[in-house]
Scaffold this motif. Structure first.
Motif, PDB file in Angstrom:
ATOM      1  N   ALA A 168     -29.930 -93.425  23.556  1.00  0.00           N
ATOM      2  CA  ALA A 168     -28.848 -92.972  24.430  1.00  0.00           C
ATOM      3  C   ALA A 168     -29.024 -91.510  24.812  1.00  0.00           C
ATOM      4  CB  ALA A 168     -27.493 -93.177  23.738  1.00  0.00           C
ATOM      5  N   ALA A 169     -29.511 -90.709  23.880  1.00  0.00           N
ATOM      6  CA  ALA A 169     -29.769 -89.296  24.172  1.00  0.00           C
ATOM      7  C   ALA A 169     -30.820 -89.157  25.266  1.00  0.00           C
ATOM      8  CB  ALA A 169     -30.214 -88.569  22.901  1.00  0.00           C
ATOM      9  N   GLY A 170     -31.849 -89.995  25.210  1.00  0.00           N
ATOM     10  CA  GLY A 170     -32.875 -89.971  26.255  1.00  0.00           C
ATOM     11  C   GLY A 170     -32.336 -90.376  27.609  1.00  0.00           C
ATOM     12  N   ALA A 171     -31.429 -91.362  27.616  1.00  0.00           N
ATOM     13  CA  ALA A 171     -30.811 -91.792  28.881  1.00  0.00           C
ATOM     14  C   ALA A 171     -29.985 -90.659  29.479  1.00  0.00           C
ATOM     15  CB  ALA A 171     -29.933 -93.016  28.641  1.00  0.00           C
ATOM     16  N   GLY A 172     -29.160 -90.012  28.651  1.00  0.00           N
ATOM     17  CA  GLY A 172     -28.360 -88.888  29.138  1.00  0.00           C
ATOM     18  C   GLY A 172     -29.220 -87.742  29.610  1.00  0.00           C
ATOM     19  N   ALA A 173     -30.305 -87.479  28.890  1.00  0.00           N
ATOM     20  CA  ALA A 173     -31.210 -86.400  29.278  1.00  0.00           C
ATOM     21  C   ALA A 173     -31.848 -86.677  30.641  1.00  0.00           C
ATOM     22  CB  ALA A 173     -32.298 -86.224  28.213  1.00  0.00           C
ATOM     23  N   GLY A 174     -32.178 -87.932  30.888  1.00  0.00           N
ATOM     24  CA  GLY A 174     -32.764 -88.288  32.180  1.00  0.00           C
ATOM     25  C   GLY A 174     -31.815 -88.029  33.330  1.00  0.00           C
ATOM     26  N   ILE A 175     -30.563 -88.437  33.166  1.00  0.00           N
ATOM     27  CA  ILE A 175     -29.548 -88.189  34.196  1.00  0.00           C
ATOM     28  C   ILE A 175     -29.345 -86.694  34.407  1.00  0.00           C
ATOM     29  CG2 ILE A 175     -27.044 -88.262  34.559  1.00  0.00           C
ATOM     30  CD1 ILE A 175     -28.102 -90.771  35.468  1.00  0.00           C
ATOM     31  N   ALA A 176     -29.250 -85.936  33.313  1.00  0.00           N
ATOM     32  CA  ALA A 176     -28.991 -84.500  33.408  1.00  0.00           C
ATOM     33  C   ALA A 176     -30.099 -83.782  34.161  1.00  0.00           C
ATOM     34  CB  ALA A 176     -28.836 -83.908  32.000  1.00  0.00           C
ATOM     35  N   ALA A 177     -31.352 -84.115  33.840  1.00  0.00           N
ATOM     36  CA  ALA A 177     -32.474 -83.440  34.488  1.00  0.00           C
ATOM     37  C   ALA A 177     -32.604 -83.837  35.955  1.00  0.00           C
ATOM     38  CB  ALA A 177     -33.765 -83.771  33.743  1.00  0.00           C
ATOM     39  N   THR A 178     -32.249 -85.062  36.283  1.00  0.00           N
ATOM     40  CA  THR A 178     -32.400 -85.546  37.660  1.00  0.00           C
ATOM     41  C   THR A 178     -31.343 -84.977  38.587  1.00  0.00           C
ATOM     42  OG1 THR A 178     -33.367 -87.616  36.850  1.00  0.00           O
ATOM     43  CG2 THR A 178     -32.505 -87.617  39.090  1.00  0.00           C
ATOM     44  N   PHE A 179     -30.091 -84.942  38.141  1.00  0.00           N
ATOM     45  CA  PHE A 179     -28.982 -84.552  39.007  1.00  0.00           C
ATOM     46  C   PHE A 179     -28.404 -83.175  38.716  1.00  0.00           C
ATOM     47  CE2 PHE A 179     -28.566 -89.266  39.429  1.00  0.00           C
ATOM     48  CZ  PHE A 179     -28.719 -89.333  40.799  1.00  0.00           C
ATOM     49  N   ASN A 180     -28.893 -82.503  37.662  1.00  0.00           N
ATOM     50  CA  ASN A 180     -28.323 -81.210  37.256  1.00  0.00           C
ATOM     51  C   ASN A 180     -26.834 -81.376  36.950  1.00  0.00           C
ATOM     52  OD1 ASN A 180     -28.004 -78.501  36.682  1.00  0.00           O
ATOM     53  ND2 ASN A 180     -27.991 -77.839  38.826  1.00  0.00           N
ATOM     54  N   THR A 181     -26.523 -82.418  36.168  1.00  0.00           N
ATOM     55  CA  THR A 181     -25.131 -82.739  35.831  1.00  0.00           C
ATOM     56  C   THR A 181     -25.007 -82.971  34.327  1.00  0.00           C
ATOM     57  OG1 THR A 181     -25.584 -85.076  36.277  1.00  0.00           O
ATOM     58  CG2 THR A 181     -24.653 -83.768  38.085  1.00  0.00           C
ATOM     59  N   PRO A 182     -24.992 -81.918  33.522  1.00  0.00           N
ATOM     60  CA  PRO A 182     -24.948 -82.110  32.062  1.00  0.00           C
ATOM     61  C   PRO A 182     -23.699 -82.828  31.569  1.00  0.00           C
ATOM     62  CG  PRO A 182     -24.618 -79.793  32.649  1.00  0.00           C
ATOM     63  CD  PRO A 182     -25.060 -80.488  33.891  1.00  0.00           C
ATOM     64  N   LEU A 183     -22.525 -82.482  32.107  1.00  0.00           N
ATOM     65  CA  LEU A 183     -21.298 -83.138  31.661  1.00  0.00           C
ATOM     66  C   LEU A 183     -21.297 -84.617  32.041  1.00  0.00           C
ATOM     67  CD1 LEU A 183     -18.594 -80.446  32.546  1.00  0.00           C
ATOM     68  CD2 LEU A 183     -19.526 -81.005  30.295  1.00  0.00           C
ATOM     69  N   GLY A 184     -21.672 -84.901  33.276  1.00  0.00           N
ATOM     70  CA  GLY A 184     -21.733 -86.289  33.722  1.00  0.00           C
ATOM     71  C   GLY A 184     -22.744 -87.092  32.925  1.00  0.00           C
ATOM     72  N   ALA A 185     -23.848 -86.454  32.532  1.00  0.00           N
ATOM     73  CA  ALA A 185     -24.877 -87.145  31.751  1.00  0.00           C
ATOM     74  C   ALA A 185     -24.353 -87.532  30.374  1.00  0.00           C
ATOM     75  CB  ALA A 185     -26.109 -86.257  31.621  1.00  0.00           C
ATOM     76  N   VAL A 186     -23.623 -86.625  29.739  1.00  0.00           N
ATOM     77  CA  VAL A 186     -23.030 -86.934  28.426  1.00  0.00           C
ATOM     78  C   VAL A 186     -22.051 -88.094  28.556  1.00  0.00           C
ATOM     79  CG1 VAL A 186     -21.544 -86.068  26.588  1.00  0.00           C
ATOM     80  CG2 VAL A 186     -23.356 -84.614  27.501  1.00  0.00           C
ATOM     81  N   LEU A 187     -21.202 -88.037  29.574  1.00  0.00           N
ATOM     82  CA  LEU A 187     -20.233 -89.111  29.779  1.00  0.00           C
ATOM     83  C   LEU A 187     -20.924 -90.434  30.111  1.00  0.00           C
ATOM     84  CD1 LEU A 187     -17.428 -87.245  31.740  1.00  0.00           C
ATOM     85  CD2 LEU A 187     -17.272 -88.225  29.451  1.00  0.00           C
TER      86      LEU A 187
END
Length: 597
Positions: A168-187
């Motif tokens: 799950a951490a890897g999934a969130g990290a992928g979203i964060a790096a792609t969209f520059n959205t750390p909060l959205g990635a955690v959620l």
């Protein structure tokens, strides 16, 4: 006692500090993986459309007409052939939009994803996106990040719960790096990936997404994913009542649009699966139709519009430079078709970006119409496009908080938060009235794999039955008297369950054979079949504990007999083991050790 599985016997539990350090590694590796992935997409796009060997590519700009002229129709086809080759020969999991495969790994594969998937998914999705397939890049990077997290966990032989946490951490990290959205990635990780939320699962996800965001910002800058000019969205003190009515209507339309996207993907997937020929011919036919649609849009509208992630079209809408109602309506349906055909015929890529595109065109069109009807209500197509993006994403994925926060982070426009919340709630509720499954879970349901809707209870719920069941069950004929069974098991038997057999049929279950001793005096001459009831259920050995417990609760059962998949009524030879309430209790207590500080 619950017998430990092979996985449990060979795995180990990392401390919270070590788990967080591993999550940091996952975030860094995934961050650089996202950078490499975007560069590969750029390289393939420039080669495929312009014959130029370069990684200079801005996805937020509309694609210039290709040097190939009408032959650009074949570009998606050629890319698709390479995708089919990679997927069929190296990693079938890389087909499709990625997130369902990750959810499948969490709930049915104990968090295991093959390391090969990360590489194959990166290349296959880069080919699909770069050559014009109507798919997004977030699904691939989620699967890549998840594969990296799972691989690192497997390398260190972590327990199932911690393996899923790093996934799950890897999934969130992928979203964060792609969209520059750390909060959205955690959620995103919390709402869609994590079966359990606690300090031991939350901290690693936050650390991984933070690290990936930092890598992404170093590589791509601090700018949000989309630029929204302040002049395009007027600042108002409160929402006009007339505008609020239009937002409510938009919420309903977003729910319908999400349903259309889900259904169209299911229909096209079934259509191409039944089509004569092999995977190459099916995908070639699908991508040829997408190529033709791209070229028709170029001739009639001046651009391809729907190719790849579609960020260029979204950015033009958000700048307020695309307000033609007929064009917006055409692009809405064109993107629905292109995405469904691309995914359904075998492309590798995500559906998050297409959902943003569909929402932007729908929202902008709704804003144009609303402004015509209520010219004094302060309605702008840009603001409605933003809300439409969030509405379709939330309704399609089922992740309402993720959609709200990510739209805000991608645009940095706080003015749209209130209408966004209203539209998202209505869109999600309306979609659930029409269809209960999301764009991610609907694919798994077709395989007979149901993801729990009420996920955030305990990591125990994702354990397969083989980790909980006992294989030390006893068997006895239903015609035997209680006294005969006691003589058979001996004076000091272990508290194992007993399956009562009548003929070759499973007639009942005694959860603890020692319980027979307490009734031996009064009922010693009674046959077993007189003592048992139908307070048991039969489950298949590939189910998870959530589904088993749910089935036991519905039947008020004291035990579950685990069998191999078979046709007809299960027989004694089909039995793999037994799960009783005491086994469940022992396993829950055992699983809690992963989350106790």
């Amino acid at each position: 006692m619950v017998e430990p599985s092979i996985d449990a016997a060979s795995s180990r539990r990392a401390s919270l500090l070590n788990l967080c350090l591993l999550a940091l590694c996952v975030g860094i590796v995934t961050g650089y993986g996202a950078v490499a992935f975007r560069a590969l997409v750029a390289l393939i796009h420039n080669i495929a459309f312009f014959g130029v060997f370069s990684i200079d590519y801005d996805a937020n700009l509309l694609t210039e007409p290709s040097n190939w002229g009408p032959l650009v129709i074949l570009v998606p086809v050629l890319g698709g052939m390479l995708v089919v080759f990679l997927v069929n020969n190296f990693a079938p999991e890389a087909k499709g939009h990625g997130v369902p495969e990750v959810m499948n790994a969490i709930y049915f594969e104990q968090g295991r994803i093959r390391p090969t998937v990360a590489l194959v998914k990166s290349v296959a999705s880069s080919l699909s996106i770069g050559t014009g397939a109507s798919v997004g890049r977030e699904g691939p990077i989620i699967q890549v990040g998840s594969a990296l997290g799972s691989s690192i966990a497997q390398m260190f032989k972590l327990q199932t719960g911690q393996r899923i946490t790093l996934l799950a951490a890897g999934a969130g990290a992928g979203i964060a790096a792609t969209f520059n959205t750390p909060l959205g990635a955690v959620l995103f990780a919390i709402e869609l990936m994590m079966p359990e939320v606690s300090t031991r699962t939350f901290l690693p996800v936050v650390i991984a997404t933070g690290a990936a965001t930092y890598i992404g910002r170093i590589s791509f800058g601090l700018a949000p994913a989309f630029e929204v000019p302040l002049a395009a969205v007027p600042q108002v003190s409160a929402i006009d009542l007339q505008a609020l009515v239009v937002y409510v209507i938009l919420g309903v339309l977003c729910g319908i649009a999400a349903w259309m996207l889900i259904r169209s993907m299911l229909i096209t997937g079934a259509f191409f699966k039944k089509m004569p020929g092999n995977d190459y011919t099916r995908h070639a036919v699908g991508m040829l139709s997408v190529g033709i649609l791209m070229y028709v849009l170029l001739l009639t509208g001046g651009n391809y519009y729907i190719d790849g992630v579609g960020y260029g079209t979204i950015q033009h809408i958000l700048r307020g430079t695309m307000t033609s109602l007929p064009l917006l309506v055409v692009l809405f349906f064109a993107k629905l078709y292109a995405t469904s055909v691309s995914i359904g015929s075998g492309a590798s890529g995500g559906v998050f970006s297409p959902s943003l595109f569909v929402g932007a065109t729908l929202g902008a069109a709704c804003g144009v119409v609303g402004n015509m009807i209520f010219p004094d209500a302060g309605i702008t197509p840009v603001e409605f496009a933003l809300v439409g993006m969030g509405g379709v994403v939330a309704a399609g994925t089922g992740a309402a908080m993720t959609a709200i926060i990510m739209i805000f982070e991608m645009t940095r426009d706080y003015n749209i938060i209130v209408p966004l919340i209203v539209a998202v709630a209505i869109a999600l509720g309306f979609r659930r009235m029409i269809i209960s499954e999301t764009i991610y879970t609907s694919k798994l349901v077709l395989r007979g794999r149901h993801i729990p809707k009420e996920r955030h209870s305990n990591m125990f719920m994702v354990h397969p039955v083989c980790e909980v069941m006992t294989t030390k069950q006893l068997y006895a004929d239903a015609a035997l008297r209680v006294s005969e069974v006691i003589d058979k098991v001996g004076p000091s038997p272990e508290p194992n369950p007993m399956i009562v057999i009548e003929g070759d049929r499973i007639a009942g279950v005694i959860p603890d054979v020692t319980a027979l001793f307490s009734v031996a005096g009064d009922k010693g001459n009674k046959a077993l079949k007189e003592l048992i009831g139908e307070d048991f259920v039969v489950v298949v050995d590939d189910m998870n504990m959530y589904d088993v417990i749910k089935r036991m609760e519905r039947r008020k059962a004291r035990a579950a007999v685990v069998v191999k998949p078979c046709r007809g009524v299960p027989r004694q030879d089909d039995v793999c083991g037994v799960i009783t309430k005491s086994h469940i209790a022992d396993s829950v207590v055992s699983s809690m050790q992963h989350y106790i500080g």
